[in-house]
Design a protein around this motif. Structure first.
Motif, PDB file in Angstrom:
ATOM      1  N   SER A   1       0.830  -1.207   0.000  1.00  0.00           N
ATOM      2  CA  SER A   1       0.000   0.000   0.000  1.00  0.00           C
ATOM      3  C   SER A   1       0.864   1.257   0.000  1.00  0.00           C
TER       4      SER A   1
ATOM      5  N   LYS B   1      -6.974   8.860  -6.994  1.00  0.00           N
ATOM      6  CA  LYS B   1      -7.447   7.545  -7.413  1.00  0.00           C
ATOM      7  C   LYS B   1      -6.934   6.419  -6.503  1.00  0.00           C
ATOM      8  N   THR B   2      -5.699   6.578  -6.012  1.00  0.00           N
ATOM      9  CA  THR B   2      -5.052   5.484  -5.275  1.00  0.00           C
ATOM     10  C   THR B   2      -5.425   5.462  -3.790  1.00  0.00           C
TER      11      THR B   2
ATOM     12  N   ASP C   1      -8.568   3.234  -2.186  1.00  0.00           N
ATOM     13  CA  ASP C   1      -8.364   1.781  -2.122  1.00  0.00           C
ATOM     14  C   ASP C   1      -7.287   1.409  -1.103  1.00  0.00           C
ATOM     15  N   GLU C   2      -6.205   2.179  -1.105  1.00  0.00           N
ATOM     16  CA  GLU C   2      -5.113   1.845  -0.189  1.00  0.00           C
ATOM     17  C   GLU C   2      -5.473   2.149   1.260  1.00  0.00           C
TER      18      GLU C   2
ATOM     19  N   LYS D   1      -8.433   1.714   2.485  1.00  0.00           N
ATOM     20  CA  LYS D   1      -9.210   0.527   2.876  1.00  0.00           C
ATOM     21  C   LYS D   1      -8.268  -0.611   3.269  1.00  0.00           C
ATOM     22  N   SER D   2      -7.220  -0.797   2.473  1.00  0.00           N
ATOM     23  CA  SER D   2      -6.254  -1.858   2.774  1.00  0.00           C
ATOM     24  C   SER D   2      -5.538  -1.596   4.092  1.00  0.00           C
TER      25      SER D   2
END
Length: 199
Positions: A103, A125-126, A129-130, A132-133
């Motif tokens: 991440s 954009k990144t 998602d990261e 969440k990770s």
């Protein structure tokens, strides 16, 4: 009387030198001096039995040595248990940090954009998602830590119980030995037992 006082001093020094008591037991251990001073046998030169000192001083040391050995076993078992528990979570730790590095690499990769607009777009954009990770990593770490702490607490309880048992065993055997010594001092007919394995 001076001669008996000298004998008493030597006996007490011998006991205190030969028996290195644990801290919790010092008050009871040094009470041997009181036992000798208050013993009717000590006040009566005819019945004061010095052979008892020769016999029971080594017995007192046996109990002190056994206590030291028992406590050492408790501590060694705890250390092995701690290391064993910690080792079982090495794989889980590595997995979490591998995920975290992935991440972080994805996020830091946005810094390679040649324009500020490109970097901002990449982060926009990144990041979701990261994040969440990363939150998932944090949740997993919380759950794993709870498991580890519970297991550590369990072996700490085992350690405490082991130490308490060692102390109780020592106090019981040591107390009986002192009681026997006191009775022996007042017994002019006392003889060395056939076996030294009394307790």
């Amino acid at each position: 009387m001076w001669f008996k006082a000298l004998i008493l001093s030597l006996a007490v020094v011998a006991v205190l030198g030969a028996v290195a008591p644990p801290a919790f037991q010092i008050s009871e251990e040094t009470s041997l001096a009181d036992i000798l001073l208050n013993s009717p046998a000590f006040r009566n030169a005819e019945t004061f039995n010095l052979g008892c000192i020769d016999f029971y001083v080594p017995e007192l040391k046996v109990h002190a040595d056994k206590y030291d050995d028992d406590v050492k076993v408790c501590q060694e078992d705890y250390k092995k248990g701690f290391e064993g528990i910690d080792a079982t979570y090495a794989f889980s730790r590595n997995e979490l940090f591998d995920s975290l590095r992935g991440s972080c690499s994805a996020l830091l990769g946005c810094d390679s954009q040649t324009t500020n607009s490109g970097a901002f777009t990449c982060l926009t954009k990144t990041c979701p998602d990261e994040i969440k990770s990363i939150n998932k990593i944090a949740d997993n770490a919380t759950d794993l830590n709870k498991e580890v702490v519970e297991k550590f607490n369990a072996i700490e309880t085992t350690l405490l119980n082991c130490q308490v048992l060692a102390q109780r065993t020592y106090r019981t055997n040591h107390g009986q030995c002192l009681e026997d010594l006191n009775g022996c001092l007042d017994d002019p007919n006392w003889e060395y037992p056939a076996s030294t394995a009394l307790y």
